[in-house]
Structure formats: C-alpha cells, structure tokens
Design a protein around this motif. Structure first.
Motif, short mmCIF file in Angstrom:
data_model
loop_
_atom_site.label_atom_id
_atom_site.label_comp_id
_atom_site.label_asym_id
_atom_site.label_seq_id
_atom_site.Cartn_x
_atom_site.Cartn_y
_atom_site.Cartn_z
N ASP A 147 14.55 81.83 -43.36
CA ASP A 147 14.53 80.44 -42.86
C ASP A 147 15.65 80.22 -41.85
OD1 ASP A 147 12.41 79.69 -44.42
OD2 ASP A 147 13.59 78.60 -45.93
N ALA A 203 16.49 74.56 -42.62
CA ALA A 203 16.22 74.44 -44.05
C ALA A 203 17.49 74.34 -44.87
CB ALA A 203 15.39 75.64 -44.49
N PHE A 254 16.96 77.00 -49.18
CA PHE A 254 16.25 77.84 -48.20
C PHE A 254 15.87 79.19 -48.79
CE2 PHE A 254 20.87 77.87 -47.54
CZ PHE A 254 21.16 79.23 -47.75
#
Ligand code: GLU
Length: 379
Positions: free
Chosen positions: A319, A284, A315
C-alpha cells in the motif's frame, strides 16, 4: 511563492486536460447550457487544429440528471444521486459528442472509479485505453462513474480526478475551468481585500493557507481541492491553470489575457511509475520518521525501520503510505514493504535485529528507494 503578472498562452502545450465544473455546464432550472458548451467546443476545435491533444474531464452528470428528473434543490440520498448521475451522464455524453462532432471531432466516454487510477494494474489499463483514443484522434470525455461510486470509494471531486488523469496521460497542462478566475490571497467572497495571484512557482504551506478552511465536505470542489490537484499535477511536471469558465470561449479568453493563475510545474518532476505513487489520493497509513531518516530520504536513500518513530493506519504490504517529518509535514510517499502490524513491531529497530523479531528473513528497507517519492518540499 507568487510573483508578478504573466502573459499566458495555451499554444505551446501539446497535451491539455480541461476540467469543467458542473455549474458551468448546467443551469438548475434550464438544464444544459448549450451555447456555452458550443463556445467551449469552438475553443477545443481551435486547439486541436493547432495540433494539441485535448482531454475533457466533465462534471455535470448529477446536476443535469437532477434537472431532467425534476428533483429540484433538495438533498439527495446516495441512491438518488447515483440514479440522477445515470440519467445525467447519458445526456452529458450526448451533448459533448454533438458539440465536438460539429467541429468534426470524434469523442469517447470514459467513466472512472477510484480504483481505476489508484490500483496499478487498472491504472495501466485505463491509460492504455485513453492513449488509444488519442491515437485514433477521438477526444476522451471523462467523468467519475457516479452511478456506482459510494462515499468510501469515490474521488468525490473532479479537480483531483482531472489531475490524476492529466498526470497519468503525461499532459503538459491541466486547465481547471471554475466559477472563480484564479487564486487569491484569501477567499474573495469572504475577504474583499483578497489580492489576485497570477503565478505560483510552488505550492508551499503559505499558498495552501490562501485556500481558506481545511478540507471538509463543504470545501469539496473549492480552492482546497484545486490546490490538491495542483500538487498532483505540478509534481509530475504538468502545469496547471485556474480560470473562470463563466464567460463564453473560456479557453481563448486565456489567450486574450483574461485573468488566470498559472501554477508552474516542478523543475524535477517525478516520472513513470513514480507519478502513480506520488499522485495517490488516499495514503493507507502514515510513518513518522526521525531527523536522520529525513536527511537520508532527501539524499535519495531508502527508508529503514531504524528511522521510523511512529506507525499509524491499517495498511497492507504494497500500500501507499505517507512519510511525515518529526514536525508532521509530509515529506515523501512510498509503497511500504510491511503490513502495519509488522511495521509497528520493527519500527526503530536496526536491520540486524529485525529477523529475530519477525521470525523470518525480511527486507532491510521499510520502503525501498525505488518505491519512494520525496515531495517537493523545502529541506
Ligand atoms: N462527478 C460529478 C458529476 O458529474 C461531479 C464532481 C465534481 O464536480 O467535482 O456530477
């Protein structure tokens, strides 16, 4: 790097995932290639008799649906591909069930969406179901759930899906049956001097360069996604073979010495929870770190905010993010302890300075060592 030739045998592998590309199973005009499928089912029967557990990752839903619906070669809109997949998948699953059934083998259909392997809870759930199928001696026949997948939330190619499933299930081998019989120093269709590589010890940047152009819509399912699959597989201790699926009995062809490239598994594979982190398909965000942090990470330490130079991506805490060296090579992946906005605020700060900036007592690590996997890179 690549070395000399090698004789391959599937007999020593106990759990084998086999990925089958659409073009092998489906002829655009005639539909399903039943004779070829029967020959592959023979091979699977032979391996199963020898005590191996087999997982099938079969493409072909959209291609088969197209022929059944008479959609020709024209480009399909998203909802048309999804509809074609719905029609094709039911036929595909039936064909597998018949082909394996004629060897007395049971099978079960599993359709996955991206979140089923990328979210931890769903990953464990999918793994439990597939394990139970294997215990019940039924062969899992797996595909992406194309009827609900949209471009933002899909694997998009079954090479990486197969690698994700193979490592999730602790397979010791992943076989990618393809329209090409292995890795070459350059794409052979474009370069007649391209040389075949029988063995890859490690997927280095030199090896990656052999796949040709960078990842693009067109290279989906090409050598690029196969090497991505190889990285996921080998990091988790799963060997990978790329060979041609275009001949009859393509698995036994490997035993007979037909051309195939073996990618050796890492000698220090990641395990369990870290397999899930290492194989995450779409990090991410990205954290670029300094040389000091690179050294600390390679010696097994956590990533502290002080070593983070640059933060990119939007993010949330928890993540997966990629960690890049100062020269932008990915050196690790991990579950980040801060949202992107806070990560930006504390990047470069010493632990003692963080609380004053954030206004709350925070964790000292940006990524804790338990949530971090260092890639198999040259230091
Ligand atoms: N899931 C797609 C299908 O079954 C194929 C994706 C791929 O071949 O990589 O039609």
């Amino acid at each position: 790097m690549a070395t000399g030739s090698t004789t391959l045998s599937l007999k020593s592998y106990r759990r084998i995932a086999v990925k089958i590309g659409s073009a092998l199973l489906v002829d655009r005009t005639k539909g399903l290639k039943r004779d070829w499928l029967a020959s592959l089912a023979d091979d699977i029967g032979t391996l199963a008799e020898g005590g191996a557990e087999i997982l099938v990752v079969s493409s072909g839903a959209i291609a088969l649906g197209r022929t059944i619906l008479g959609l020709g070669k024209r480009a399909l809109k998203l909802e048309e591909s999804q509809a074609a997949a719905a029609v094709g998948q039911i036929a595909l699953a039936g064909a597998w069930s018949d082909a394996l059934g004629s060897h007395g083998l049971k099978s079960g259909q599993i359709l996955l969406t991206l979140g089923d392997t990328e979210e931890r809870r769903r990953y464990l759930n999918a793994r439990a179901t597939i394990s139970t199928l294997l215990k019940m001696k039924a062969i899992p026949v797996i595909n992406e759930n194309d009827t609900v997948a949209t471009s933002e939330i899909r694997y998009g190619d079954n090479d990486r899906l197969a690698a994700r499933v193979a490592t999730m299930m602790g397979a010791d081998l992943l076989v990618l049956l393809s329209d090409i019989d292995g890795l070459y120093t350059a794409p052979p269709a474009r370069d007649p001097k391209a040389a075949f590589i029988p063995l890859v010890e490690r997927i280095t940047p030199d090896i990656e360069a052999m796949a040709g152009a960078a990842a693009s819509e067109l290279s989906r399912g090409g050598m690029r996604t196969k090497l991505d699959a190889g990285k996921i597989a080998t990091a988790a201790g799963t060997a990978m073979i790329i060979t041609a699926g275009t001949r009859q009995s393509p698995l036994m062809a490997i035993e007979r010495g037909e051309r195939a490239t073996l990618f050796r598994p890492s000698t220090h594979p990641v395990k369990g929870y870290k397999t899930w982190i290492a194989g995450q398909l779409e990090p991410a965000g990205r954290l670029t770190v300094d040389e000091g942090a690179v050294k600390a990470l390679l010696s097994g330490k956590s990533l502290l905010p002080a070593g983070v130079k640059q933060v990119s991506g939007n993010f949330s805490r928890g993540d997966t993010v990629a960690i890049l060296s100062p020269d932008s090579r990915e050196i690790a992946r991990g579950l980040v302890a801060y949202d992107a906005a806070d990560a930006v605020r504390i990047a470069g700060l010493k632990t003692a300075e963080i609380e004053a900036v954030l206004g709350y007592e925070a964790r000292s690590a940006m990524i804790h060592r338990d949530d971090l996997v260092v890639s198999d890179v040259e230091a």
